[in-house]
Design a protein around this motif. Structure first.
Motif, PDB file in Angstrom:
ATOM      1  N   VAL A  84     -43.835  -0.763 111.343  1.00  0.00           N
ATOM      2  CA  VAL A  84     -43.271  -0.819 109.999  1.00  0.00           C
ATOM      3  C   VAL A  84     -42.094   0.156 109.892  1.00  0.00           C
ATOM      4  O   VAL A  84     -41.066  -0.151 109.279  1.00  0.00           O
ATOM      5  CB  VAL A  84     -44.363  -0.534 108.944  1.00  0.00           C
ATOM      6  CG1 VAL A  84     -43.755  -0.434 107.562  1.00  0.00           C
ATOM      7  CG2 VAL A  84     -45.405  -1.631 108.971  1.00  0.00           C
ATOM      8  N   GLY A  85     -42.234   1.326 110.544  1.00  0.00           N
ATOM      9  CA  GLY A  85     -41.110   2.268 110.576  1.00  0.00           C
ATOM     10  C   GLY A  85     -39.897   1.658 111.254  1.00  0.00           C
ATOM     11  O   GLY A  85     -38.757   1.778 110.778  1.00  0.00           O
ATOM     12  N   ALA A  86     -40.146   0.982 112.382  1.00  0.00           N
ATOM     13  CA  ALA A  86     -39.039   0.403 113.150  1.00  0.00           C
ATOM     14  C   ALA A  86     -38.298  -0.656 112.333  1.00  0.00           C
ATOM     15  O   ALA A  86     -37.062  -0.654 112.246  1.00  0.00           O
ATOM     16  CB  ALA A  86     -39.581  -0.210 114.440  1.00  0.00           C
ATOM     17  N   VAL A  87     -39.051  -1.551 111.694  1.00  0.00           N
ATOM     18  CA  VAL A  87     -38.395  -2.635 110.971  1.00  0.00           C
ATOM     19  C   VAL A  87     -37.686  -2.095 109.728  1.00  0.00           C
ATOM     20  O   VAL A  87     -36.567  -2.515 109.401  1.00  0.00           O
ATOM     21  CB  VAL A  87     -39.384  -3.775 110.641  1.00  0.00           C
ATOM     22  CG1 VAL A  87     -40.238  -3.448 109.420  1.00  0.00           C
ATOM     23  CG2 VAL A  87     -38.656  -5.081 110.418  1.00  0.00           C
ATOM     24  N   SER A  88     -38.309  -1.112 109.037  1.00  0.00           N
ATOM     25  CA  SER A  88     -37.685  -0.565 107.835  1.00  0.00           C
ATOM     26  C   SER A  88     -36.351   0.092 108.167  1.00  0.00           C
ATOM     27  O   SER A  88     -35.343  -0.129 107.481  1.00  0.00           O
ATOM     28  CB  SER A  88     -38.601   0.472 107.180  1.00  0.00           C
ATOM     29  OG  SER A  88     -39.873  -0.043 106.994  1.00  0.00           O
ATOM     30  N   SER A  89     -36.337   0.911 109.214  1.00  0.00           N
ATOM     31  CA  SER A  89     -35.089   1.605 109.510  1.00  0.00           C
ATOM     32  C   SER A  89     -34.019   0.609 109.974  1.00  0.00           C
ATOM     33  O   SER A  89     -32.842   0.752 109.640  1.00  0.00           O
ATOM     34  CB  SER A  89     -35.303   2.711 110.531  1.00  0.00           C
ATOM     35  OG  SER A  89     -36.045   2.230 111.601  1.00  0.00           O
ATOM     36  N   PHE A  90     -34.460  -0.427 110.696  1.00  0.00           N
ATOM     37  CA  PHE A  90     -33.449  -1.391 111.158  1.00  0.00           C
ATOM     38  C   PHE A  90     -32.852  -2.169 109.986  1.00  0.00           C
ATOM     39  O   PHE A  90     -31.635  -2.373 109.921  1.00  0.00           O
ATOM     40  CB  PHE A  90     -34.063  -2.354 112.186  1.00  0.00           C
ATOM     41  CG  PHE A  90     -33.013  -3.160 112.902  1.00  0.00           C
ATOM     42  CD1 PHE A  90     -32.262  -2.580 113.922  1.00  0.00           C
ATOM     43  CD2 PHE A  90     -32.747  -4.471 112.535  1.00  0.00           C
ATOM     44  CE1 PHE A  90     -31.287  -3.302 114.565  1.00  0.00           C
ATOM     45  CE2 PHE A  90     -31.753  -5.197 113.171  1.00  0.00           C
ATOM     46  CZ  PHE A  90     -31.013  -4.619 114.191  1.00  0.00           C
TER      47      PHE A  90
END
Lengths: 541, 307
Positions: B45-51
């Motif tokens: 979820v962190g990865a997709v949010s920052s992207f």
């Protein structure tokens, strides 16, 4: 029995009370733990809070220390009303507490543990704190190494940490919740010296106990609680132990009468050179233990916790299998390599010390717990299926016979209070009519009435011809119900002595690993002269 | 030749960095006595949010912050369930991972194939000019430097500050900590949310630096390796850093194994971190003293305060 009102009694002292409690009330669902409790403490006073388990002693002091919140009541500290809603508030006032179950962190060092109990101002790993610890512990005769990890320390040493932690706060009031339950008589003497020194320096001490002789020896004043209410105020020095006890219990207590020790049957259980290497650095190795107990005999094994009692009990129950079957003999038959179920089947039953989690499965019902140890001897299973009705009936019989307070055989083991569960797990084994019963701390945490019932049942079992071994730290208990007594220290057992001829101090020496010179050991039953000599001054404390 | 070695070493650093982030956060969480098995989900979820944030706004800092925030939010959900409502930590953690996988896939649907040039390399003047060493140590993106600083900060916090001592105490015996007047639940909330923030940061590093793009399930089990790593390091921060680089090297060797002539099945290599962790577990279990000193005794246990 004195029945003066609290106010008259406290007025016998001059000056402003240090602590004055008025009308303290604390209730839990379905239970009024404290009901209008008043208490007055003067500076320098050693004040006993006396009562059975469940009388509300711990609840009261936890409210003073701010761990629990009172429903009603006023607290005055040095004449001014205060609200103590957090332990740090209590510490700020100058109240320190040694808990019954130690509030120590095993994975931290002595000095880190002490830092956690001090105010927020203190730092970590500071050399000055280490110095303070060493200074205080030398001043009060409580040796401590600040760098040691707590898990490596004995129970006595752990209690020293708690006391030193309190003393470093320069407390005006020190609360001690059953501090001697884990100490040898000699350690108790040291503790009392420290407490008297503190009292002479003006520190008030609130001392919780149900050991009457200790209170008589130490305390200036006693408040007796029963069922959450103050039922008496007394001067312990002028009361007799039995008058204090009857105030505490609310009825006269008859001391135990030890049955005649004549007429034991043949040897039922014997250990021959029982030797067991330590499983790891935290367990004790058992070193050449020889003992025997005859039909109808009750043998008491005294010892400070952690001296090999657990290992010995596990070796007798079959939880640990021994290297040679001959090391444990049941009526002459080698059983040292039998599994626990097989030993139970032939009549060797064991009640371990830890009732919740070892003696009973916390989340299972009493009927299921009854099945777990009763299955073999009472045939509670048939072709692999549980006979539920028979199990329930067995559990109900135990509940009735031992007056276990619970919601019937369907109640979960962890829904019972400690004392009631203890009655259940001891009763469960006794009702199976074992030929040998080994029981650890049979009345630990049980109130006087229930303790008497358990003792009576053990005596009755022995009178019916069973051999009983009681492993306990409670010397009153051992002297009250056992025919013979021995001690265990660092995995070695002492000689066996007849209970009639041994004193509490002598047992204390045995528990510390010393040998007794003047006293005649019971003949021929146990360790010969050679092992008695071996068990001399070099044995570690 | 030396060029290949330097490249391999550089990829090891980029492979180890997300492990450092996720594991150091979980270490703090576990030291407080909470076992959060949702690391993988929080990373995703962190990865997709920052992207998403970085490709919409184009501001790198916002992207990183979005990843951190997303991790924190997810761990907050976990905290409410486990610390306030006393749900089972193991079950909730597993559910959090499954939830994170689904949520990130849903949120990232439109992001597949979107291009982003990645976090800029932060070359330290002069030092980065040095031959070999300069390229290896002093020309990374800022998150690599942050990961080292974070390990140092956590080590200092745990063993040199009073707050760190309290955190370790809460993880060792919550009942004793409560009796002394420490707010066990509040401390565990903070520790768990810090763990979530670090997992989110690990995710942000993956989608913004390691491979600047969004692919479904792009963590590929790194969350589980991070969990294993905490145990492998026996809850010690510097050992954790070492372990992260060891596990990072293994995963790179597994990728480049064929290229450098290593004829080991890649499946065997991907098993290695777990085998190593089991070995370490067996080894430290032999010495109960070591376990007692380092492992938080109350891990995973629900705390019921008495009032």
């Amino acid at each position: 029995m004195k029945s003066e009102s609290p106010i008259t009694a406290s007025n016998s002292h001059e000056g402003t009370p240090l602590l004055d409690l008025r009308g303290m009330v604390k209730s839990y669902p379905g239970c009024l733990a404290n009901d209008q409790v008043d208490l007055t403490l003067m500076p320098g006073q050693i004040h006993a809070l006396l009562g059975e388990n469940g009388a509300g002693k711990s609840t009261l002091v936890k409210m003073i220390y701010g761990v629990l919140r009172a429903d009603q009541g006023d607290i005055e500290w040095q004449g001014a009303p205060v609200t103590i809603n957090n332990p740090s508030v209590a510490r700020g006032l100058g109240i320190a507490m040694v808990f019954q179950h130690f509030s120590l962190f095993e994975s931290l060092t002595v000095s880190e543990n002490i830092a956690l109990g001090l105010g927020d101002s203190s730092g970590v790993n500071t050399d000055s704190l280490d110095e303070d610890i060493v200074t205080i512990s030398a001043r009060y005769g409580l040796p401590l190494d600040p760098e040691r990890y707590v898990y490596t320390l004995s129970v006595g040493e752990r209690q020293r940490i708690e006391i030193v932690r309190c003393l470093l706060q320069n407390p005006k009031l020190l609360i001690m919740d059953e501090p001697t339950s884990v100490l040898t008589p000699q350690e108790v003497d040291t503790l009392f010296k420290t407490l008297r020194q503190l009292s002479s320096e003006g520190v008030a001490i609130l001392y919780i106990s149900h050991k009457l002789d200790e209170i008589k020896a130490l305390c200036h004043h006693a408040t007796i609680l029963r069922g959450g209410r103050v039922v008496g105020i007394a001067n312990p020095a002028t009361e007799s132990a039995s008058s204090l006890a009857s105030m505490m219990i609310g009825q006269d207590v008859t001391p135990h009468r030890l049955p005649e020790s004549a007429g034991f049957g043949p040897v039922s259980l014997a250990c021959q050179s029982l030797t067991l290497p330590a499983a790891d650095s935290f367990s004790v190795k058992l070193d050449d233990i020889n003992l025997s107990v005859r039909a109808g005999e009750i043998l008491g094994i005294a010892g400070v916790a952690g001296n090999g009692q657990d290992e010995l009990i596990n070796a007798l129950s079959g939880e640990i299998l021994l290297s040679s079957a001959d090391m444990v003999q049941f009526k002459g038959q080698p059983v040292g390599r039998l599994m626990p179920g097989s030993r139970r089947q032939i009549g060797l039953c064991v009640v371990p010390e830890e009732r919740l989690g070892h003696a009973a499965v916390p989340g299972m019902s009493l009927a299921e717990n009854a099945f777990l140890t009763g299955a073999q001897r009472l045939s509670l299973s048939r072709v692999g299926f549980i006979r539920h009705r028979a199990s329930r009936q067995f559990a109900s019989r135990v509940i009735d016979a031992f007056q276990v307070q619970c919601r019937g055989s369907a109640a979960a083991a962890d829904s019972l209070s400690g004392g009631n569960l203890q009655k259940f797990v001891v009763g469960r084994e006794i009702m199976q009519k074992p030929e040998v019963l080994v029981v650890a701390q049979p009345t630990w945490g049980v109130d006087a009435g229930a303790a008497a019932a358990i003792h009576d049942a053990l005596l009755g079992l022995a009178a019916d011809g069973a051999a009983v071994i009681i492993v306990s730290q409670d010397l009153d208990e051992l002297l009250g119900v056992c025919h013979s007594i021995m001690a265990i220290c660092a995995g070695k057992t002492s000689d066996v002595f007849p209970a009639k001829h041994i004193t509490m101090e002598e047992i204390g020496l045995l528990m510390g690993g010393a040998a007794l010179d003047g006293l005649q050991a019971t003949d021929g039953v146990v360790n010969g002269q050679e092992s008695a000599r071996k068990f001399g001054p070099e044995a570690p404390l | 030749m030396s060029e290949t070695v330097i490249l391999t070493l550089l990829t090891i650093i980029t492979a180890a960095t997300p492990l450092v982030f996720a594991a150091i956060g979980e270490l703090i969480t576990e030291k407080s006595g909470v076992l959060n098995l949702g690391v993988e989900g929080m990373m995703l979820v962190g990865a997709v949010s920052s992207f998403i944030v970085v490709s919409v706004t184009g501001v790198d800092v916002l992207g990183v912050l979005a990843g951190v925030l997303a991790g924190m939010l997810l761990s907050l959900v976990f905290s409410v369930l486990c610390l306030t409502l006393q749900a089972s930590q193991v079950a909730t953690g597993l559910a959090l991972t499954l939830f994170g996988i689904g949520l990130s896939a849903l949120a990232g649907q439109s992001m597949i194939g979107v291009a982003y040039e990645g976090l800029p390399k932060l070359s330290i003047p002069i030092l980065s000019e040095l031959p070999v060493v300069g390229q290896l140590l002093f020309s990374h993106d800022i998150l690599v430097y942050v990961s080292f600083a974070l390990v140092a900060a956590v080590a200092w916090f745990l063993y040199r500050t009073r707050a760190g001592l309290v955190l370790r105490a809460v993880g060792d015996s919550h009942d004793a900590a409560h009796a002394l007047g420490y707010n066990v639940v509040a401390i565990r909330y903070l520790a768990t949310v810090f763990g979530g923030a670090c997992s989110g940061l690990a995710g942000a590093y993956l989608s913004m630096s390691y491979s600047p793009m969004w692919v479904e399930n792009m963590t590929a089990g790194r969350g589980w390796i991070a969990l294993a790593l905490v145990v492998f390091a026996s809850w010690r921060p510097w050992r954790l850093l070492f372990g992260a680089y060891l596990f990072g090297s293994i995963s790179i060797l597994q990728l480049h194994g064929q290229a450098i002539g290593l004829d080991v099945p890649s499946q065997l290599m991907s098993m290695l971190p777990y085998i190593a962790t089991i070995l370490v577990l067996v080894l430290i279990s032999r010495d109960r003293g070591k376990i007692r000193r380092n492992a938080p005794a109350c891990i995973g246990k629900a705390f019921h305060p008495t009032t």
